[in-house]
Design a protein around this motif. Structure first.
Motif, short mmCIF file in Angstrom:
data_model
loop_
_atom_site.label_atom_id
_atom_site.label_comp_id
_atom_site.label_asym_id
_atom_site.label_seq_id
_atom_site.Cartn_x
_atom_site.Cartn_y
_atom_site.Cartn_z
N ASN A 1 32.03 -44.64 16.69
CA ASN A 1 30.69 -44.05 15.99
C ASN A 1 29.85 -42.92 16.84
OD1 ASN A 1 28.06 -44.18 15.03
ND2 ASN A 1 28.68 -46.06 14.10
N THR A 2 29.31 -42.00 16.39
CA THR A 2 28.65 -41.31 17.20
C THR A 2 27.69 -41.76 17.89
OG1 THR A 2 27.44 -40.79 15.16
CG2 THR A 2 29.06 -39.16 15.63
N ALA A 3 27.05 -43.04 17.37
CA ALA A 3 26.00 -43.62 18.24
C ALA A 3 26.59 -44.08 19.55
CB ALA A 3 25.26 -44.90 17.37
N GLY A 4 26.24 -43.30 20.56
CA GLY A 4 26.63 -43.82 21.90
C GLY A 4 28.02 -43.11 22.17
N MET A 5 28.51 -42.31 21.48
CA MET A 5 29.79 -41.66 21.77
C MET A 5 29.50 -40.38 23.10
SD MET A 5 31.38 -38.49 19.56
CE MET A 5 32.23 -39.49 18.18
N LEU A 6 30.64 -40.88 23.83
CA LEU A 6 30.38 -39.94 24.93
C LEU A 6 31.72 -38.90 24.76
CD1 LEU A 6 29.01 -39.22 28.11
CD2 LEU A 6 30.89 -40.91 28.95
N VAL A 7 31.69 -37.64 25.04
CA VAL A 7 32.71 -36.69 24.65
C VAL A 7 32.52 -35.60 25.50
CG1 VAL A 7 31.26 -35.36 22.93
CG2 VAL A 7 33.31 -35.12 22.94
N ARG A 8 33.88 -35.38 26.30
CA ARG A 8 34.03 -34.45 27.09
C ARG A 8 33.62 -32.96 26.61
NH1 ARG A 8 39.57 -35.11 29.46
NH2 ARG A 8 40.42 -32.98 28.57
N ASN A 9 32.98 -32.30 27.33
CA ASN A 9 32.37 -31.10 26.71
C ASN A 9 33.61 -29.86 26.17
OD1 ASN A 9 30.14 -29.17 25.99
ND2 ASN A 9 30.72 -27.98 27.84
N ASP A 10 34.72 -29.68 27.19
CA ASP A 10 35.63 -28.94 26.99
C ASP A 10 36.26 -29.18 25.70
OD1 ASP A 10 36.91 -30.86 28.03
OD2 ASP A 10 38.21 -29.96 29.10
N ALA A 11 36.43 -30.47 25.45
CA ALA A 11 36.96 -30.86 24.07
C ALA A 11 36.32 -30.58 22.86
CB ALA A 11 37.54 -32.52 24.05
N TRP A 12 34.89 -30.75 23.29
CA TRP A 12 33.78 -30.49 22.15
C TRP A 12 34.01 -29.26 21.72
CZ3 TRP A 12 30.25 -33.26 19.24
CH2 TRP A 12 29.32 -32.74 18.53
#
Lengths: 922, 444
Positions: free
Chosen positions: A179-190
């Protein structure tokens, strides 16, 4: 080992995390959300809050107070979540290594970010990490620990509804998405993947992103030690927003089609179109017109914009490095959607038959009726002690199978019950055809009233429709006991008495003789009678239009199978209203009227010919019934038990009138009982339509209702009479057991075979039946009169027996036969041929009729395989200008309208379902 | 003690009342009359008349018909003289038999063979033509020198017909020589000599049962020895315990020939339905035994009335009057019906109407060939007796008589010179008994 060495490496050099909090009309939750963020053990390097539609509430003020003006960005209303995040990142003061996405209605556990970073930094190829999400405000129910999507486009969490968090999912694992609620995503992947797709502003943006992450050769992980509590404000409609019909479905279809590759794309396209059509039908059935509109809108939105789809697929192809098959482990089983569908169907059916109000929400929320009973002893006891009613039912089923020995072929027939056709398609043809000649002379009469029911219910038995009457008759006792027990739960809390009563009712069905004689109408009516009583009771207490439709549906089914049941119901309801001094609710009246309307024209004819009220499904063959039979709840004829066995019920019924406390309820039961008795007594005076001469119409339904009503009176007074003392209670119990034990023993010992049999005895010699020709049967002699029948092939199959030629055609044909016997001539034979007769069969060739017929020119004697009988074949060709009766061309249309009436009533009877849009909030 | 009736006890009282009503009221009414036979107007009548030298065919009807088809069999040649359904008409015999089919609802068509059987006994012949044989009995055939009985079977239909023959003699049942079933093609006329059925039988009886198709049967009885003259024997009905048999008056030898096809001895009492005395038992014939499966012959005293045979076993019989040069055969009579019976007026015609029961009236009306009424006579028939009247007493110049007297029996005696003929007066086929046909034995 040194504790320092066990800490993840990032602790010594924390990565730069930019937290992006997106808020939209979130002032209700923001105070607690912001407070929880302030207590984080590890804080992000930078906060950015995006206030979508800032003018709509005070969210902006709260954000600025907590984060400062520089960290709050405003976005216009209608900005999607992905665009909002993108906007927030643009306003960040420096580049991020990790991006932490937050919702305004999700509070975070203090260690959430720490746990997320622990998991995120555990491997190089991890691009996305999601927390364990629990419900806010219960804080205990699990909402999700990763998510995926089924082939039907349904969001799947793998959790049971309301599943509490007991640590059962507390291990990190690869998932398709979080879920995007609390999702931690690596910036380069983003940045490599372009963030969330703007085409998915609210729903499935996370699934789509996770799918793209997986295709890019990166991993999405769950980090259960990281916990957030989510209010799901949009799904629970606690956040005010304009809902667009079908938006979630559109997002699902778009996501799946944009990400699927090769053949699967085309397969999924077809599947979505067909699936959406089916879902639309289902939505309409469940009276969810908004859902149906949403399905249509979703299809239109996706398939009407092929260019957008091509672009989306091109973008995903550009970033994909891993084949679809390499990530298939991230998707649920292909059977899962069907398992959900089964659950919904079971719950819907249960909602129709159970007395309690049931909302068909959730999955795997309930079980079968037999298990849906109160647990009476400790769980440590054996199953049969914990579920006594289920055990009783199981025993009844086994006894039913024993009683049906000799009938295990899966088909039944009797002189009353014509054999079933070879295919259910025959029933549909009987419905739609403009001419039906299976019962003899060509006829265009309206189909049997019950034909729509068996044609529809018989569909699962498409190529063995005989299983339908077989199941009903063989399992009549347990089925009736089951429905009675359900009704019994509504009217009494006395468990043992209720079970005895329900078993007695079940046995009563067989005891009338209805099962052994193949009286399908009576059996169906008695099985459904408790359901009808159930919905009538509810309609009187809490009237609603759904209840009205349920009354209409069950009464209609009872009435078309056993029209006398309609009379009994009407008399009983009228008497009940009088006794209870109630004004009939308009819903109840509407239900009764609807039942009468949907029964169809051939049923309405009974108002013109009252003796036909006792003509049930099947051949209206009569029985020799005595008043004692009726008094004892029997219908008379073979297979009926002994009338004195039910005298105990009679005594109990009378005694039930004594206690003052239950007198009102007992009086109501007596009204129902008397209704059955009156209709049975009248039926006894009605000559049977199909003979034998001197016999009276079958009245088993009324007599059974009579005894059932008295039994119900006894049940209602059971609590009061038991207070008369232990000895008295014991005596009454023994009295109550006489019928179920005696009649039950009779039922099992005698069995239900005879005259019920596996196959129908051919009416005419086998070679005539096998030729599928029309045979005139002539019995009797000139002095005492002859009886005629016209048999097509082996005779009519179930549903055709009501097809009758027009009265004048029948009279004309009878005159032709009279003329043939009196003065055999070529003209008579020509008339026979023109009527479609191809053979004449005289079971008794010794009659003077046989002698005369033999003189008729144009008849050729043929052999008969039955001693003492004679057969002639008609050698004359029918005239060219035969007037074969044919219904008007509008017949199929009218039948269609008829079926629509049934469908509307059935749909109306299904409890309405609010569409639980599992909408995710922004 | 005062008993208080409270509403709660009303329900059982109502229930008891319903039960009592259901038990007391007859469950289902059975109206036997509803299934009694019905009478239908006959739409078409077919009869056949054996042809022979000196014989001719008279054709008529109770009321004008719609159409007539007359054919000479087996050639199927049309006979135009007989094809007016509104007249009483005559034609000479043609072919081996003449078949007439007349249509018209309730027309009551009937035909008669009249004339002198030249070359076949040379006696006077007046007899009804034969209608379809269902189960015909003939008693009195002979298969000896000087007595030549010939069974004439005709198939007037369009398809094949099959009949079965059985025969009895004075000593018992006879084995039919050859096949006992005869198949006749459409239009075929088969003449079977009694001697071809059984040899050297002085007195025999033959039964003709139709098995299939249409067939008629009659016996041309002729002789030149003990039996002299000729007669066309009309079929008798199936054996019964009470039989009325025609009988001729006048000087001559009389005999009664009785057949008992059963398996027990029949004891027969022979009475006369006398004109003066009513029913009286003939002397010495109050208990005539007829052995099972045999034909018995007893001499009759002079009687001038039909005979009434009462037996304890079913029998059938023929009376034979033997004059100087001719014989007359009296076969069994059947009761007249509402619409009357026809008989031609030929030479000296004398009608006898008898009653086996109560006294009653019979009406005799005379018509000319154009079917115009010439006169009418009402006969008062005494109880168990009979009354005879000559045709001339009704009207002069009549072509035929119409006799009406439901339940009565009638015979006609014809005399011309020393020729004599005896014919049963049979109800005209105006109506036929049809069964009540009902649906519902099987499906509904």
């Amino acid at each position: 080992m040194d504790e320092e060495e066990q800490l993840p490496a990032w602790r010594s050099s924390p990565p730069r995390v930019v937290a992006v909090l997106v808020s939209r009309r979130g002032e209700r939750w923001l105070p607690q959300t912001l407070a929880s963020l302030a207590q984080l053990e590890h804080l992000p390097a930078e906060w950015v809050a995006v206030d979508v539609a800032p003018q709509e509430d005070a969210s902006g003020t709260l954000l600025r107070e907590a984060l400062g003006d520089a960290h709050v960005v405003e976005a216009p209303a209608g900005t999607g979540f992905g665009d909002a995040v993108r906007l927030g990142l643009e306003h960040a003061s420096g580049p991020a290594e990790w991006i932490w996405l937050l919702h305004d209605d999700a509070i975070v556990d203090p260690g959430a970010l720490t746990a997320l970073l622990d998991e995120a930094t555990s491997a190089e190829d991890i691009a996305v990490v999601g927390p364990k999400i629990r419900e806010w405000p219960s804080l205990q129910r699990l909402l999700e620990v990763g998510r995926t999507v089924t082939g039907t486009g349904r969001l799947e969490t793998g959790l049971e509804p309301g599943e509490p968090d007991a640590g059962q999912h507390d291990w990190p694992r690869d998932v398709l998405a979080v879920n995007t609620a609390g999702m931690l995503v690596r910036n380069d992947a983003w940045e490599r993947l372009g963030g969330l797709d703007p085409a998915l502003p609210l729903f499935f943006d996370d699934v789509d992103f996770g799918w793209r992450v997986a295709r890019a050769g990166l991993r999405t992980r769950t980090a259960p030690p990281a916990v957030i509590f989510h209010a799901e404000a949009s799904a629970r409609r606690t956040r005010r927003r304009r809902v667009v019909a079908g938006e979630q479905r559109r997002a699902a279809v778009y996501t799946v089609l944009a990400n699927e590759t090769g053949f699967r794309f085309w397969w999924q396209s077809v599947r979505f179109v067909l699936g959406s059509l089916l879902r639309m039908i289902a939505d309409l059935v469940f009276k969810d017109t908004r859902g149906a509109r949403g399905e249509a809108a979703a299809l239109r939105s996706v398939f009407a914009a092929p260019r957008r789809m091509r672009g989306a697929r091109r973008d995903r192809a550009a970033t994909a490095t891993v084949a679809r098959r390499d990530i298939r482990h991230l998707f649920p089983s292909a059977w899962l959607p069907y398992q959900h569908g089964w659950d919904v169907m079971v719950e819907s059916v249960q909602a129709m038959v159970r007395p309690e109000a049931v909302q068909t929400l959730g999955r795997r929320a309930s079980s079968l009726d037999v298990l849906d009973e109160e647990i009476v002893v400790e769980d440590a006891d054996r199953w049969y002690r914990r579920y006594p009613w289920a055990t009783t039912l199981l025993v009844l089923v086994l006894l039913a199978l024993i009683a049906a020995r000799g009938l295990w072929t899966g088909s039944v027939a009797s002189p009353v019950l014509p054999a079933s056709p070879d295919s259910v398609a025959d029933w549909w043809r009987d419905l739609m055809a403009r001419t039906v000649d299976g019962a003899g002379l060509p006829a265009s009469s309206w189909p049997a009233p019950y034909l729509p029911v068996i044609a529809l219910v018989g569909l699962p038995f498409a190529f063995a429709p005989g299983l339908l009457p077989w199941t009903i008759l063989v399992l009549a006792v347990p089925l009736a006991a089951m429905t009675a027990h359900r009704f019994g739960r509504l009217i009494t809390d006395h468990r043992v008495a209720r079970m005895i009563w329900a078993v007695s009712y079940g046995v009563l069905v067989a005891g009338t003789g209805a099962v052994a004689q193949g009286r399908l109408g009576t059996v169906v009516a008695l099985v459904l009678a408790p359901l009808l009583a159930n919905v009538v009771t509810h309609t009187l207490v809490t009237p609603s239009w759904t209840r009205a439709a349920q009354v209409g549906l069950w009464l209609a089914v009872v009435s078309v199978f056993a029209p006398a049941g309609f009379l009994i119901a009407i008399v009983a309801i009228a008497g009940l209203l009088i006794v209870a001094r109630l004004r009939p609710p308009r819903e109840l009246v509407a239900g009764v009227v609807a039942a009468a309307l949907v029964a169809g024209p051939s049923w309405w004819a009974r108002f013109l010919h009252p003796s036909l009220w006792w003509w049930e499904a099947g051949v209206p063959r009569g029985v020799d019934t005595t008043a004692l039979d009726i008094l004892g709840g029997l219908g008379g004829g073979p297979g009926a038990t002994l009338p004195w066995l039910s005298f105990g019920v009679l005594v109990l019924g009378v005694l039930a009138l004594v206690p003052r406390a239950t007198r009102y309820e007992v009086s109501v039961s007596w009204v129902v009982a008397l209704s059955g008795l009156v209709i049975a007594a009248i039926g006894m005076l009605v000559p049977a339509v199909a003979g034998p001469p001197g016999s009276s119409a079958w009245s088993g339904l009324g007599s059974a209702i009579w005894i059932a009503g008295l039994g119900t009176a006894a049940l209602l007074a059971a609590g009061e009479t038991a207070r008369a003392g232990r000895r008295v209670a014991l005596g009454l119990t023994v009295l109550a057991l006489v019928f179920p034990l005696g009649a039950g023993a009779w039922w099992v010992a005698r069995g239900i075979e005879g005259p019920l049999a596996s196959t129908a005895e051919p009416t005419v010699p086998a070679y005539l039946a096998d030729q599928d020709i029309t045979t005139l049967m002539v019995s009797g002699d000139i002095e005492d009169g002859v009886t005629i029948d016209v048999v097509h092939g082996r005779g009519p199959h179930l549903g055709q027996e009501t097809a009758r030629a027009a009265p004048e055609r029948r009279d004309d044909f009878a005159a032709v036969v009279a003329r043939l016997v009196a003065e055999p001539s070529s003209a008579s034979v020509q008339d026979l041929a023109d009527a479609g007769v191809q053979a004449i069969y005289l079971p008794d060739a010794s009659t003077d009729a046989a002698v005369r017929i033999s003189a008729a020119p144009g008849l050729a004697p043929a052999g008969s395989d039955r001693p003492g009988s004679r057969v002639w074949t008609v050698e004359v060709e029918p005239s060219d200008d035969i007037d074969t009766p044919e219904a008007s061309a509008a017949r199929p249309v009218l039948v269609g309208v008829w079926l629509l009436g049934w469908g509307a009533l059935a749909i109306g009877a299904i409890p309405g379902r609010g569409r639980a849009e599992q909408e995710e909030e922004l | 003690m005062k008993i208080q009736i409270t509403p709660r006890f009303l329900a059982p009282v109502v229930a008891a009342a319903v039960i009592v009503v259901a038990a007391v009221v007859p469950s289902v009414s059975r109206d036997a009359d509803e299934r009694s036979p019905e009478t239908l107007d006959v739409d078409a009548t077919t009869y056949t008349c054996p042809s022979g030298d000196g014989l001719s065919v008279l054709a008529g009807q109770v009321s004008p018909g719609d159409s007539v088809s007359a054919r000479a069999l087996p050639d199927d040649a049309e006979i135009a003289d007989l094809e007016d359904p509104a007249d009483w008409r005559a034609a000479g015999s043609a072919g081996e038999a003449v078949a007439v089919t007349q249509t018209g609802s309730g027309s009551g068509a009937a035909g008669f063979v009249t004339g002198n059987a030249d070359g076949s006994g040379d006696g006077l012949v007046v007899a009804p033509c034969a209608t379809r044989a269902d189960d015909d009995w003939f008693t009195g055939l002979g298969a000896v020198d000087g007595h030549d009985s010939q069974l004439v079977i005709v198939n007037p239909g369009d398809g094949p017909a099959v009949v079965r023959l059985s025969a009895w003699g004075e000593s018992g049942a006879l084995a039919i020589a050859g096949d006992d079933t005869i198949t006749l093609d459409a239009g075929e006329v088969r003449r079977v000599a009694a001697s071809d059925l059984a040899a050297a039988e002085t007195t025999m009886a033959v039964r003709v049962q139709r098995l299939r198709g249409e067939a008629t049967a009659q016996v041309l009885d002729a002789g030149s020895s003990d039996v002299r003259g000729s007669e066309l024997m009309t079929a008798s009905a199936a054996p019964a315990r009470e039989v009325v048999v025609a009988s001729a008056d006048g000087e001559g030898a009389r005999a009664l020939l009785m057949t008992n096809p059963g398996e027990e001895t029949a004891n027969v009492r022979v009475s006369a339905l006398g004109a003066d005395n009513g029913t009286y038992v003939l002397e010495g014939l109050d208990d005539v035994p007829v052995e099972p499966g045999t034909v018995a012959r007893v001499d009759l005293p002079a009687v001038d009335a039909p005979l009434l045979l009462s037996a304890d076993q079913p029998v059938t019989a023929t009376s034979r009057w033997q004059g100087e040069n001719d014989l007359a055969l009296g076969t069994s009579l059947t009761a007249l019906e509402d619409r009357g019976a026809l008989l031609p007026v030929v030479a000296d015609t004398r009608l006898t109407v008898a009653s086996t029961g109560r006294a009653g009236q019979a009406t005799v009306e005379a018509f000319d060939t154009d079917m115009n009424s010439l006169g009418e006579q009402t006969l008062d028939i005494p109880e168990g007796g009979s009354l005879a009247i000559g045709a001339g007493e009704v009207a002069d110049g009549a072509a035929y008589l119409l006799v009406t007297g439901p339940g009565m029996y009638a015979q006609a005696r014809y005399a011309e010179g020393d020729g004599i003929a005896l014919a049963p007066v049979l109800a005209a086929p105006t109506a036929v008994l049809a069964p009540h046909v009902s649906w519902g034995g099987r499906w509904h």
